[in-house]
Enzyme design. Structure first.
Site, PDB file in Angstrom:
ATOM      1  N   SER A 171       0.844  -1.185   0.000  1.00 60.72           N
ATOM      2  CA  SER A 171       0.000   0.000   0.000  1.00 60.72           C
ATOM      3  C   SER A 171       0.890   1.250   0.000  1.00 60.72           C
ATOM      4  CB  SER A 171      -0.964  -0.068   1.195  1.00 60.72           C
ATOM      5  OG  SER A 171      -2.035   0.818   1.020  1.00 60.72           O
ATOM      6  N   ASP A 336      -9.561  -5.195  -4.567  1.00 61.62           N
ATOM      7  CA  ASP A 336      -9.021  -4.119  -3.747  1.00 61.62           C
ATOM      8  C   ASP A 336      -9.807  -2.830  -3.987  1.00 61.62           C
ATOM      9  OD1 ASP A 336      -7.348  -2.064  -2.703  1.00 61.62           O
ATOM     10  OD2 ASP A 336      -5.592  -3.343  -2.977  1.00 61.62           O
ATOM     11  N   HIS A 369      -8.200  -5.140  -0.045  1.00 60.64           N
ATOM     12  CA  HIS A 369      -6.875  -4.537   0.071  1.00 60.64           C
ATOM     13  C   HIS A 369      -6.030  -5.243   1.131  1.00 60.64           C
ATOM     14  CE1 HIS A 369      -4.105  -1.167  -0.408  1.00 60.64           C
ATOM     15  NE2 HIS A 369      -4.147  -0.888   0.881  1.00 60.64           N
TER      16      HIS A 369
END
Lengths: 390, 390
Positions: A171, A336, A369
């Site tokens: 991320s 995601d 995610h």
């Protein structure tokens, strides 16, 4: 969030934690100049290492962390620590990132969310501005992902590591990985951005602002000036709740909570005091996490992420990605909600377009995610062999 | 939102608006009892009609509206009206819902968001409680989608319509369509739920709460007691911003705004006074829409949607859907962030499982959930022929 952390810990499974007890270390950079041209006289940051730097100093892997994370990527601080670092399933003796072979360096970011977490060392708006003797508040210079990378470059120099064997992060850690590869192509051998794309698109910019909005609405926020008063914990808790929800999936929410009420006899159709379990638990997780976090730091992280374009090539989204010349492994999931699959694939296509080798690994899972944190062990073999490629 | 409304108007294309000028009408129900068992002495609501009720009184189509909508589904109030009703592309002479043939009834919901919009007639927390002479505030009874349907049943009786030829609505209007079919299988011939699923799942429940959070954080909200003070417009604007964003798509945000700054020389990396265009425009749209909306009404809509299970079969998600026996046409898009495609398909599968005919129409588009409002003309032929089936 506690909820995320618990989920990660549970999903990480029964693998043995990284063995030696871990200690937070710190480093300081003086007169750190941001991309915006402002100077931070003293930048103190924490880091952790796992494994041993070899004599050739060529076995070091850098791990920058995600938005709500910190440098605790593996191991435990004490024998009775409840949960190990977030990627403990991947980092350790014989694991994907084998600490018998690699020396892993994991670094706290500036403006780290956990400004009030005793296990985080960071510098940001909650820190004392030496010029005034008061917390910086919103006078702290606006930071970029590139600035985060510069702090890591500072540590790299202090540790006398000429070149990272790899940079890998999830991320926001993936954004820092892209940035490293675009900015310092000669200072790393390969890069593994996980659940991240090469720039913040308009969708992400807008959602990041949605995350931040509850903080600005909390009257205790007071324009960022709250360090001698009640902090905006309610707003921060709601901000963290949105992150929790968007980083996971409807599938997870349905399987975990369904339509249950928070309390069995308290029908949300009967009173405003009653609520659904999914809302109640997300609120609790947000409130718990807010206690060790700082609201201004959250806003600085939002702005750093919004500004992100790999390599910062003003006016050209693609140049930074084209500047990447080391082999790239992109790991992501199509489910995601933060970095959608098509953005990751497009990033890969641009990097690949001038001949740079790009591998793409798709994760399976039901946590959106978060699969990039909680279920990354799926990609264990691919990561291991990518790290061992000559 | 203005942004949504403008987009709808633009995408609706050059088709001629429904021709006769439209007038808002109103009806009143007395001593309306909610599902929760509370009584609302006077329930005043607005409605509009397009076309003419035939002598057999069997050509009426009911259109309940979406979360931020109202009964203005077609036509213009005056010759210089800037935009026609939201489904004007579908409703009119010779259109999918042909007003030469069908009599369309479109109804304002209770607790309608546009409590301060002169073109909305609704009853909710902003209305005067006859028992006190003051606005109800959060003492207004909590409403359900089933209660909305009961108000429409009241209008149906007043108009002496024995049976709807069809009930059709988008999003929250789709929930009301499911509810009609599950609750009154003998009072309608067919149902067309658009961009909606048969129950609010945990994901939707949680996101609806995210929408509501900014209102509760605005100090002007004051527990819902603000009718003699400044209303919580900042919180309401942020709430509406989230709806705007989630009802659209990253593709839309990227194509419309990209990474542009709100002002060309105002770099968001240089000052907290600067922002990205996507954020600025969403903020403006939210603020504009907030002026005609009511924050408590927003909260009541959220709770009504959270409670939704078609047919309200306590403890059994599926029974209400199994109770649906009229032909169903589900129209949706897989790119929908509010009612995901798999939830709609699952709803269809349950209804179909006991032999009820179900048609599923997939929309193409780049506006996510909003495609069900803005791009529904794609399904023109399917809607037209479904309405004409014997």
């Amino acid at each position: 969030m506690r909820l995320i952390l618990c989920t990660v810990a549970m999903l990480a499974g029964p693998a043995m934690a990284y063995e030696p007890l871990v200690q937070k270390q710190e480093f300081t950079l003086t007169d750190f100049v941001t991309r915006g041209g402002e100077t931070i006289p003293e930048m103190r940051l924490g880091y952790e290492t796992y494994g041993t730097l070899n004599e050739a100093r060529d076995n070091a892997i850098l791990i920058p962390h995600f938005f709500s994370g910190n440098s605790h990527a593996a191991g435990r601080y004490s024998a009775d620590d409840l949960a190990p670092g977030y990627w403990d399933a991947l980092i350790g003796s014989g694991k994907a990132i084998d600490t018998d072979k690699w020396f892993v360096v994991s670094v706290d970011s500036p403006v780290n969310l956990g400004a009030n977490d005793p296990n985080v060392i960071t510098t940001g708006p909650a820190s004392i501005n030496p010029a005034t003797g008061e917390p910086w508040g919103m006078d702290f210079p606006i930071m970029t992902i590139g600035d985060f990378v510069e702090t890591q470059k500072g540590l790299m120099d202090q540790l006398q590591i000429p070149k990272w064997h790899a940079v890998m992060g999830a991320s926001m850690g993936g954004l820092q990985s892209f940035e490293w590869a675009a900015r310092y192509p000669d200072r790393l051998e390969r890069v593994i951005p996980v659940i991240a794309s090469g720039w913040a698109d308009a969708g992400l910019i807008a959602w990041l602002d949605v995350w931040a909005a509850p903080i600005r609405l909390d009257p205790n926020w007071n324009g960022g000036d709250y360090y001698d008063a009640e902090p905006p914990e309610a707003g921060l808790a709601q901000a963290l709740k949105i992150v929790s929800l968007q980083a996971n999936s409807a599938e997870w929410a349905n399987a975990t909570f369904g339509r249950s009420w928070a309390k069995p006899d308290a029908d949300p159709g009967q009173s405003w005091d009653n609520d659904y379990m999914v809302v109640d638990r997300l609120n609790m997780a947000g409130a718990t996490r807010a206690r060790t976090s700082d609201a201004n730091h959250f806003l600085y992280l939002v702005r750093a992420n919004q500004q992100f374009v790999a390599g910062h090539p003003d006016g050209n989204l693609f140049q930074g990605l084209l500047d990447i010349d080391v082999p790239v492994m992109l790991i992501h999931t199509d489910e995601d909600l933060v970095f959608p699959g098509n953005a990751v694939r497009e990033t890969g296509a641009i990097i690949k377009s001038d001949g740079t080798p790009v591998k793409i690994v798709e994760l399976e899972g039901t946590n959106g995610h978060l699969d990039g944190l909680a279920n990354l062990a799926q990609a264990e073999k691919q990561i291991k062999s990518f790290l061992e490629e000559e």
